[in-house]
Design a protein around this motif. Structure first.
Motif, short mmCIF file in Angstrom:
data_model
loop_
_atom_site.label_atom_id
_atom_site.label_comp_id
_atom_site.label_asym_id
_atom_site.label_seq_id
_atom_site.Cartn_x
_atom_site.Cartn_y
_atom_site.Cartn_z
N PRO A 207 31.66 43.05 35.79
CA PRO A 207 30.39 43.69 35.42
C PRO A 207 30.59 44.87 34.48
O PRO A 207 31.63 45.51 34.54
CB PRO A 207 29.85 44.16 36.78
CG PRO A 207 30.49 43.23 37.77
CD PRO A 207 31.85 42.94 37.23
N GLU A 250 24.98 46.27 44.13
CA GLU A 250 26.40 46.19 43.79
C GLU A 250 27.15 45.35 44.85
O GLU A 250 27.97 44.50 44.52
CB GLU A 250 27.03 47.59 43.81
CG GLU A 250 26.57 48.51 42.72
CD GLU A 250 27.34 48.29 41.44
OE1 GLU A 250 28.52 48.62 41.37
OE2 GLU A 250 26.71 47.76 40.50
N GLU A 251 26.87 45.65 46.10
CA GLU A 251 27.61 44.99 47.18
C GLU A 251 27.43 43.47 47.15
O GLU A 251 28.38 42.71 47.24
CB GLU A 251 27.18 45.54 48.56
CG GLU A 251 27.78 46.88 48.92
CD GLU A 251 27.17 48.04 48.13
OE1 GLU A 251 26.09 47.85 47.52
OE2 GLU A 251 27.78 49.12 48.12
N TYR A 254 29.30 41.95 44.15
CA TYR A 254 30.76 41.83 44.30
C TYR A 254 31.13 40.90 45.46
O TYR A 254 32.19 40.28 45.44
CB TYR A 254 31.38 43.21 44.44
CG TYR A 254 31.43 43.95 43.12
CD1 TYR A 254 32.40 43.63 42.17
CD2 TYR A 254 30.48 44.91 42.80
CE1 TYR A 254 32.43 44.27 40.94
CE2 TYR A 254 30.50 45.56 41.58
CZ TYR A 254 31.49 45.23 40.64
OH TYR A 254 31.51 45.85 39.43
N GLU A 255 30.25 40.80 46.45
CA GLU A 255 30.50 39.84 47.52
C GLU A 255 30.47 38.41 46.97
O GLU A 255 31.28 37.57 47.36
CB GLU A 255 29.47 40.02 48.65
CG GLU A 255 29.84 41.18 49.58
CD GLU A 255 28.69 41.63 50.47
OE1 GLU A 255 28.80 42.70 51.07
OE2 GLU A 255 27.67 40.90 50.54
N ILE B 390 32.96 45.14 51.43
CA ILE B 390 32.80 45.65 50.06
C ILE B 390 31.81 46.80 50.07
O ILE B 390 30.74 46.71 50.65
CB ILE B 390 32.31 44.53 49.12
CG1 ILE B 390 33.41 43.47 48.96
CG2 ILE B 390 31.91 45.09 47.75
CD1 ILE B 390 32.97 42.23 48.22
N GLY B 392 30.27 49.45 47.05
CA GLY B 392 30.34 49.59 45.60
C GLY B 392 31.04 48.35 45.07
O GLY B 392 30.61 47.24 45.34
#
Lengths: 462, 462
Positions: A207, A250-251, A254-255, B390, B392
Motif C-alpha cells: 500500500p 488498515e487491519e 493487511y489481514e 495485525i 496497523g
C-alpha cells in the motif's frame, strides 16, 4: 491439495446449485411484486428493482440476501423518502411474515429474515450519474456494471473471493468489520481477471494501492492527492470521485494481504471456513495465566441499528483505552462484542493491572518562571517521596500514587465523566459491571466464543 | 536575614583570619623550599612556585590546599617529566611526614595531607602562551591573571562563591562532581564584579551562556561554533581556545542556577553549609516503602587515582542503567559512591523490580519479505501466549518471559559480559554483591550518609 483442487472444492460448497438459485429468485420475485403492489399506495415512487448480489448472481451460498430497491423521484425530500421507506418496508415485511428491523447504512433501510433469507428494503433516488442525491443511488448502476462486465466464470470467482474474505474475517463494509464490501470484492475480481490472479496480486500489495478499472485518471499522484491518507483506493467505475474501499481499515487490508500470502503457499479450505469453536475450560486457565484484562459488560437500555451501535461501541472502546493510557497503563489489545440487541462487552488486555505505587513526575525546566512555585508546592506535598532533583535542565520528583488498581481507576473515571464514551452509551456503561477475570466473564455463555478468540488473538486462518 | 547579613556571616566563617593566613603561608614556604632543595637533584627543572587558591588568596577556610608547581623545561619528554614528578613528589612528601598518593587530573601529580592541609606537587612545562604542552602549563598564568585583576574585596567574593558552590554540591571539576573549578568561580566573580552581582546574573541564566572577559571574540555565533553543544562557555583569559567550564555537567549548571534563585529569594547560611546527616532507622522504613532499588556493592582489587576510579564507576553506572533499560526496566535515578580506596556502590531506583510476565513482541510489517517465516516461527514457539495479530500494518505477538526479576537479570547479564562495564572494574563488579534492599545495605555504616541522601534525592539546600 493444489490451489485448483481447493478452488473446485470451495465452489462446490459456496456456489449455489441451479435449483437453489431458482428457488431464491422465486422468493425474490414474490417480494418484489409485493413491494411493487404496496408502493402504489405511496406518491413519489417510480419503480422497484432487485439489486445486490442476487441480481448480480454473485452471492455466496449460506449468505443469501434479497435487496429490493425502491426508486424515488428526485423531487421527493429526503426526510419524506425516509419515512416512506420505513413505513413501506415494515408493512411489506410484516405482511410477508417477517420481523422487520430498522437498519442504518448511509441512510435508513428495513431488514427482515424471511424463509431463511435476509431481505432488505432500501430506498434510492432515480437519478443519472453523477447527480447522486443519496448514497444508495449508485447501487442500481453497480448492479448493471457488474452484470455487463462479468461472465459466468468471473461471477463464480466473485463468490469465491467473498467466501474467502468471509472466512478470513475481512468481509463487510459495516462499522463492526470495516472490511471489504461485496461490490469491492467483485471489482477486484474484475480488475485482476479472476480469483487466483487477484489473490496473487493482493499477496504482493504494498500500500498505497490504486485500482482504476475504467482509467479515469492519468497519474497515481492525481489519485493520491484526491484520496489522501488512504491505503487502498479503488475508483468506482460508476463514480470517479468515489473510493469504493474507503471503509476498509488498515487491519483488514493487511489481514487480507497476509491471508493471500498464506493461502498461496498452502492452499486450504480452512481459509473459507467460518469456524467458531468453544474454548475448553481447562485451556482457559492456562491461556489467561499471568495475563491482565479489564472488561466492561453492560446492557443496552434501548435498541438501535447495528451500525449506530457498533460506532458507539468502537468510540467508547477507544475512549476507555485512551483514558487508561492517560493514567499510565499500557494497553496491548482491545476488542468489543455485542449481540446487537441487549448485551455488550468492551475488553482490553493490559501490561499490568496495577500502576507502580511510586511514579516520576516531571517538573518545569530550571529556567522556567514558575520554577520556585514548583519547589514550594512540592516541599509541602504529602505525596512526595523524593526530590526535587535536576536531570538535564529539568526538575523531577518521585510521588506516591493513592489509586493504582485499574478497576478502581476506570470505575472512578467513568463515574466522574472523564472517559470519552459515546453519548448514546455513556449511561449504559456507567451502569455496567467491570471485570478483571476472564473466568467470571465466561459465565455469560454467549461470550465464550468471542472470549476464546480474543484470548487467542489471531486471524481464523492461523 | 538580609543578603548582606548572610554575606557578612559567611565571610566570618569562610574567610581565614590574618593569623591563619600567615600560618598557612609559613607551611607553604617550608614545603616549597623543600621541593626546591630536592628538585636540584633532578635535571630539567627550572623552578618551583606556589600556585592555586593559596597563591591567589582565594581559598575557603577549611579547604586549605598548597599547590606546588614544579616547572620543567619544554625539551623534557612527557614520560620523563611524569616519572620525575612522581619520584620527587613522593620523596618530598614522605620526608615531610605525609602519606603521598598518586593522583590524576589531566596528568599525574602527587598529593598528601600535611598538618591538616592538602599538599599537591604538580608538574608543568615552563612555556609562553599559547605554546602549551601539558594541561597544567596554564596554571601559573591563571594565578598571575587573577592576582592582577582582583582586589582584596573581589578575592573575598571569590571565597564566598566557592563556599556557596561547595555548600550546593557543585564545586569541583573532577569527574566525581563535574562541577565548577576554583578558577571558574573566580572568573565568574571577576566577570560580574562581585558575589551578589554574580548570583543575580546566574539566577537569570538561560543557557547557552557565553562569558568572554577579555573580549577575544566578536560574536556569540563564532563562540558557539567553536564550542558546540556546550551550555556554559567561559573563555579562558589566558587561552582563547579553551572553555574553562567544559567539565561542568548540565546538572551542576542548572543546580547552581536554581540555588542562586533560591538564595536570592531567601538568603540563608544553609546554602554554604556542608551538612551531612545520618538518616534515622525509623525514617528509613518509611522512606523506602514501595520503592524499588537495585545496587551493586563491590570491592576494588587494586587502588587507583580517584579521577580514574570515578570515571570507571560512572561508566559502569551508565552501562548497568542501559542494560536494564534494554531489558525493559524503567530507571528513575542512578548514583554511585566510593570511599576511593576499597569499597564502591552503584545504586539505581526503578519503577518496578519485576518485568511484566507477558510482553508484546513486534514483528515485521505484513509486506516484509520475511513475514511468513515470522508466522512459522511463532506458530512453533512455546513462549507464545497470543497472536500473531495485525495492528496497523505490522504483526504482533504476546509472549511469556521466563526471567523477570531485576536481580536475576542483572546477575545474568553481568556474568555473561552483556553489560558495558568499565574494563578496569569489570572483574570487581562480577565479584560484587547485588542488593535490592536498602535496609541490608545500611549495615555498611559508611554507606548510610550516602544512602540517606540518595533516598531524599534533592540538593542539600532544599
Amino acid at each position: 491439495m493444489t490451489i485448483d483442487d481447493v478452488i473446485q472444492e470451495a465452489l462446490k460448497i459456496y456456489k449455489p446449485t441451479l435449483r437453489e438459485e431458482e428457488a431464491l429468485l422465486e422468493i425474490a420475485d414474490k417480494i418484489i411484486s409485493e413491494v411493487g403492489r404496496e408502493s402504489s399506495g405511496y406518491s413519489g415512487i417510480l419503480k422497484t428493482s432487485l439489486e445486490g448480489s442476487l441480481a448480480k448472481r454473485t452471492w455466496v451460498r449460506g449468505r443469501e440476501e434479497v435487496d429490493v430497491f425502491v426508486h424515488f423521484y428526485p423531487t421527493i425530500p429526503h426526510d419524506e423518502m425516509e419515512s416512506k421507506i420505513i413505513d413501506l418496508g415494515f408493512k411489506v415485511l410484516e405482511k410477508l411474515g417477517g420481523k422487520p428491523r430498522l437498519m442504518y447504512a448511509d441512510h435508513p433501510y428495513v431488514e427482515s429474515r424471511l424463509e431463511n433469507v435476509v431481505v432488505n428494503i432500501v430506498a434510492c433516488y432515480s437519478v443519472e450519474p453523477p447527480n447522486w442525491i443519496s448514497a444508495t443511488d449508485r447501487t442500481p448502476y453497480h448492479t448493471r456494471y457488474i452484470l455487463e462486465k462479468m461472465d459466468q466464470s468471473l461471477r463464480d470467482d466473485a463468490r469465491l473471493m467473498k467466501a474467502f474474505m468471509i472466512g478470513c474475517n475481512v468481509y463487510g463494509a459495516e462499522i463492526k468489520i470495516r472490511g471489504f464490501s461485496g461490490y469491492l470484492a467483485e471489482l477486484l475480481i474484475l480488475n485482476y481477471n479472476g480469483f487466483k490472479n487477484a489473490l496473487e496480486a493482493i499477496s504482493n500489495w504494498r500500500p498505497p494501492i490504486i485500482i482504476d478499472i475504467e482509467g479515469y485518471y492519468n497519474s497515481y499522484s492525481e489519485v493520491l492527492s484526491l484520496f489522501p491518507k488512504q491505503s487502498l483506493i479503488v475508483i468506482d467505475p460508476v463514480d470517479k470521485f468515489r473510493n469504493v474501499a474507503s471503509a476498509v481499515s488498515e487491519e483488514r487490508l493487511y489481514e487480507l494481504i497476509l491471508a493471500s500470502k498464506l493461502f498461496l503457499r498452502s492452499p486450504s479450505l480452512k481459509f473459507f471456513k467460518v469456524g467458531r469453536h468453544l474454548p475448553k475450560r481447562s485451556n482457559l486457565e492456562k491461556k489467561t495465566r499471568n495475563r491482565n484484562f479489564i472488561a466492561v459488560f453492560f446492557r443496552l437500555s434501548k435498541s438501535k441499528p447495528p451500525d449506530i451501535l457498533w460506532g458507539e461501541i468502537k468510540k467508547s472502546e477507544q475512549g476507555i483505552k485512551r483514558s487508561l493510557e492517560k493514567n499510565g497503563f499500557r494497553i496491548y489489545r482491545t476488542a468489543s462484542w455485542t449481540d446487537e440487541e441487549k448485551n455488550c462487552l468492551i475488553i482490553l488486555e493490559l501490561e499490568y493491572s496495577m500502576l507502580p505505587r511510586i511514579i516520576i513526575h516531571e517538573g518545569p525546566p530550571v529556567t522556567h518562571p514558575n520554577v520556585l512555585e514548583f519547589i514550594d508546592e512540592w516541599s509541602r506535598r504529602e505525596e512526595k517521596v523524593a526530590g526535587p532533583w535536576i536531570s538535564g535542565s529539568r526538575l523531577y520528583v518521585l510521588k506516591k500514587k493513592q489509586l493504582i488498581d485499574v478497576k478502581k481507576i476506570l470505575k472512578r473515571d467513568i463515574e466522574e465523566g472523564r472517559v470519552a464514551l459515546a453519548k448514546g452509551l455513556a449511561e449504559d456503561i456507567k451502569n455496567g459491571r467491570i471485570f478483571t477475570s476472564i473466568e467470571r466473564l465466561m459465565k455469560y455463555k454467549q461470550l465464550s466464543v468471542f472470549l476464546g478468540e480474543f484470548l487467542d488473538g489471531k486471524p481464523p486462518y492461523l
